[in-house]
Scaffold this motif. Structure first.
Motif, PDB file in Angstrom:
ATOM      1  N   CYS A 170       0.799  -1.229   0.000  1.00  0.00           N
ATOM      2  CA  CYS A 170       0.000   0.000   0.000  1.00  0.00           C
ATOM      3  C   CYS A 170       0.824   1.268   0.000  1.00  0.00           C
ATOM      4  O   CYS A 170       0.272   2.367  -0.009  1.00  0.00           O
ATOM      5  CB  CYS A 170      -0.958   0.002   1.190  1.00  0.00           C
ATOM      6  SG  CYS A 170      -0.126   0.169   2.796  1.00  0.00           S
ATOM      7  N   SER A 171       2.160   1.135   0.056  1.00  0.00           N
ATOM      8  CA  SER A 171       3.085   2.275   0.025  1.00  0.00           C
ATOM      9  C   SER A 171       3.039   3.128   1.285  1.00  0.00           C
ATOM     10  O   SER A 171       3.616   4.223   1.311  1.00  0.00           O
ATOM     11  CB  SER A 171       2.832   3.159  -1.212  1.00  0.00           C
ATOM     12  OG  SER A 171       2.992   2.413  -2.401  1.00  0.00           O
ATOM     13  N   SER A 172       2.360   2.673   2.331  1.00  0.00           N
ATOM     14  CA  SER A 172       2.382   3.413   3.597  1.00  0.00           C
ATOM     15  C   SER A 172       3.791   3.391   4.178  1.00  0.00           C
ATOM     16  O   SER A 172       4.473   2.360   4.137  1.00  0.00           O
ATOM     17  CB  SER A 172       1.404   2.791   4.602  1.00  0.00           C
ATOM     18  OG  SER A 172       0.083   2.900   4.150  1.00  0.00           O
ATOM     19  N   HIS A 173       4.215   4.539   4.720  1.00  0.00           N
ATOM     20  CA  HIS A 173       5.572   4.639   5.275  1.00  0.00           C
ATOM     21  C   HIS A 173       5.494   4.762   6.796  1.00  0.00           C
ATOM     22  O   HIS A 173       4.691   5.530   7.334  1.00  0.00           O
ATOM     23  CB  HIS A 173       6.303   5.854   4.698  1.00  0.00           C
ATOM     24  CG  HIS A 173       7.725   5.960   5.166  1.00  0.00           C
ATOM     25  ND1 HIS A 173       8.743   5.192   4.633  1.00  0.00           N
ATOM     26  CD2 HIS A 173       8.294   6.738   6.127  1.00  0.00           C
ATOM     27  CE1 HIS A 173       9.879   5.485   5.241  1.00  0.00           C
ATOM     28  NE2 HIS A 173       9.627   6.420   6.147  1.00  0.00           N
ATOM     29  N   TYR A 174       6.342   4.010   7.470  1.00  0.00           N
ATOM     30  CA  TYR A 174       6.395   4.025   8.923  1.00  0.00           C
ATOM     31  C   TYR A 174       7.801   4.423   9.363  1.00  0.00           C
ATOM     32  O   TYR A 174       8.798   3.902   8.856  1.00  0.00           O
ATOM     33  CB  TYR A 174       6.031   2.654   9.493  1.00  0.00           C
ATOM     34  CG  TYR A 174       4.642   2.198   9.118  1.00  0.00           C
ATOM     35  CD1 TYR A 174       3.538   2.576   9.871  1.00  0.00           C
ATOM     36  CD2 TYR A 174       4.434   1.404   7.988  1.00  0.00           C
ATOM     37  CE1 TYR A 174       2.256   2.165   9.520  1.00  0.00           C
ATOM     38  CE2 TYR A 174       3.161   0.994   7.624  1.00  0.00           C
ATOM     39  CZ  TYR A 174       2.076   1.377   8.394  1.00  0.00           C
ATOM     40  OH  TYR A 174       0.809   0.978   8.040  1.00  0.00           O
ATOM     41  N   ASP A 175       7.870   5.345  10.308  1.00  0.00           N
ATOM     42  CA  ASP A 175       9.150   5.890  10.774  1.00  0.00           C
ATOM     43  C   ASP A 175       9.345   5.537  12.251  1.00  0.00           C
ATOM     44  O   ASP A 175       8.434   5.715  13.068  1.00  0.00           O
ATOM     45  CB  ASP A 175       9.140   7.416  10.589  1.00  0.00           C
ATOM     46  CG  ASP A 175      10.469   8.039  10.952  1.00  0.00           C
ATOM     47  OD1 ASP A 175      11.434   7.901  10.178  1.00  0.00           O
ATOM     48  OD2 ASP A 175      10.545   8.652  12.028  1.00  0.00           O
ATOM     49  N   PHE A 176      10.552   5.022  12.578  1.00  0.00           N
ATOM     50  CA  PHE A 176      10.826   4.577  13.950  1.00  0.00           C
ATOM     51  C   PHE A 176      12.134   5.179  14.457  1.00  0.00           C
ATOM     52  O   PHE A 176      13.080   5.422  13.691  1.00  0.00           O
ATOM     53  CB  PHE A 176      10.921   3.048  14.007  1.00  0.00           C
ATOM     54  CG  PHE A 176       9.647   2.343  13.628  1.00  0.00           C
ATOM     55  CD1 PHE A 176       8.703   2.009  14.587  1.00  0.00           C
ATOM     56  CD2 PHE A 176       9.387   2.032  12.301  1.00  0.00           C
ATOM     57  CE1 PHE A 176       7.528   1.368  14.237  1.00  0.00           C
ATOM     58  CE2 PHE A 176       8.217   1.379  11.936  1.00  0.00           C
ATOM     59  CZ  PHE A 176       7.283   1.054  12.903  1.00  0.00           C
ATOM     60  N   ASP A 177      12.169   5.389  15.759  1.00  0.00           N
ATOM     61  CA  ASP A 177      13.369   5.890  16.424  1.00  0.00           C
ATOM     62  C   ASP A 177      14.243   4.699  16.825  1.00  0.00           C
ATOM     63  O   ASP A 177      13.784   3.822  17.570  1.00  0.00           O
ATOM     64  CB  ASP A 177      12.972   6.686  17.667  1.00  0.00           C
ATOM     65  CG  ASP A 177      14.158   7.354  18.341  1.00  0.00           C
ATOM     66  OD1 ASP A 177      15.307   7.000  18.036  1.00  0.00           O
ATOM     67  OD2 ASP A 177      13.920   8.253  19.172  1.00  0.00           O
ATOM     68  N   PRO A 178      15.495   4.639  16.347  1.00  0.00           N
ATOM     69  CA  PRO A 178      16.377   3.513  16.708  1.00  0.00           C
ATOM     70  C   PRO A 178      16.535   3.349  18.213  1.00  0.00           C
ATOM     71  O   PRO A 178      16.743   2.240  18.701  1.00  0.00           O
ATOM     72  CB  PRO A 178      17.715   3.899  16.046  1.00  0.00           C
ATOM     73  CG  PRO A 178      17.329   4.786  14.912  1.00  0.00           C
ATOM     74  CD  PRO A 178      16.148   5.561  15.402  1.00  0.00           C
TER      75      PRO A 178
END
Length: 329
Positions: free
Chosen positions: A314-322
């Motif tokens: 679906c091309s959804s982007h998820y961003d996470f803090d290392p």
């Protein structure tokens, strides 16, 4: 070729219609896809040849997935050496479907320019796997057939002959239409359709199939032929008259198509099964996936001080803090 302009959503779109022709001991399903397949294909902006092929895969998966009588997933996946080296379509009961493709854009463009972009040419040599996953502690069932020079229709026929041993005929079609979009004028949109019919008489003797030639048989071995049942021959003859446009034309509902084919024998339809284009991804699922990797693997994912994951479906982007995973850039 683009079909005439249509006026938006069509009744019966994005659904599967089961049917039975008792006079011929046949049962089957017709799928009609509009907005659902259009959303999948437009989201990724695939070349037209790739869109047509993935649209066929979505239609085939819808026909097969909606036959599941339990909660679970049906997954269709190809792996091959052709310009389109992977297709994945994931159906989750009762109605959710998603899909994506991996391909070599340069090879696809070259194949299309040379007029060599048929489904079998795009797929090349490889395998088609169909997986049924009931989840929990239930083992997966997977059937695998070779794609060598076969279209998805032909591979499906081989799958049923080998794995299910049920006489089966499949027809798939994909096209573009012009749709009126209020305020923006006509736009191109994708449609897909498919028909699956199977021979299911009460007597097992009537479903005998030709044996596949054994690989270790002595040279010159002849497999004795088995005469096709007259009823099944009639079904094959009728289905053989179906044109692609009949499977995708907004002006030809599934009921109309079935009446055209089987009205002399009588055809009965059942409740429609709706379909929706919807991804299974979520921030929580991606977080669980990241936790399954080793710290070193997660460290390799860091770019610009963050871990970014984009869903292929679906091309959804998820961003996470290392730092949430006890690692730092």
């Amino acid at each position: 070729m683009v079909d005439p302009v249509t006026d938006g959503p069509v009744p019966g779109d994005d659904s599967v219609l089961p049917f039975a022709v008792e006079g011929l001991d046949a049962r089957g399903r017709v799928v009609t896809l509009g907005a659902a397949v259009d959303s999948i294909l437009h989201r990724h902006d695939y070349p037209p040849a790739v869109s047509r092929l993935l649209g066929e895969a979505v239609a085939l998966t819808a026909l097969l997935g909606t036959s599941l009588k339990f909660s679970g997933r049906f997954i269709l996946q190809t792996q091959s050496d052709g310009p389109v080296h992977m297709l994945v379509v994931d159906f989750e009961t009762p109605d959710r479907i998603r899909a994506c493709a991996r391909f070599d854009r340069d090879r696809v463009v070259a194949a299309s320019a040379a007029g060599a972009d048929s489904p079998e040419a795009l797929l090349g040599t490889g395998t088609l796997a169909m997986t049924v996953d009931q989840g929990g502690y239930t083992a997966r069932y997977q059937g695998i057939v070779p794609l060598d020079g076969r279209s998805l229709e032909e591979a499906a026929h081989l799958y049923f002959a080998q794995s299910e041993q049920i006489p089966t005929r499949v027809r798939l079609a994909v096209t573009e239409v012009l749709t009126r979009d209020p305020g923006r004028g006509p736009r191109r949109s994708w449609r897909a359709g498919g028909l699956l019919v199977q021979f299911l008489p009460e007597s097992a003797d009537r479903v005998k199939q030709r044996d596949l030639a054994p690989g270790d048989a002595p040279e010159g071995t002849v497999v004795p032929p088995v005469d096709e049942d007259d009823a099944w021959n009639e079904v094959l003859s009728l289905v053989g008259t179906v044109e692609d446009v009949e499977l995708t034309d907004p002006a030809v509902p599934a009921e109309t198509l079935l009446y055209r084919l089987f009205h002399e024998r009588g055809v009965r339809v059942f409740e429609r099964q709706p379909l929706v284009e919807r991804c299974r991804c979520s921030r929580e699922r991606v977080d669980d996936m990241l936790k399954s990797f080793t710290p070193e693997e997660r460290r390799d994912m860091i770019e610009g001080g963050r871990i970014g994951v984009t869903c292929e479906f679906c091309s959804s982007h998820y961003d996470f803090d290392p730092a949430d995973y006890d690692i730092a850039d």
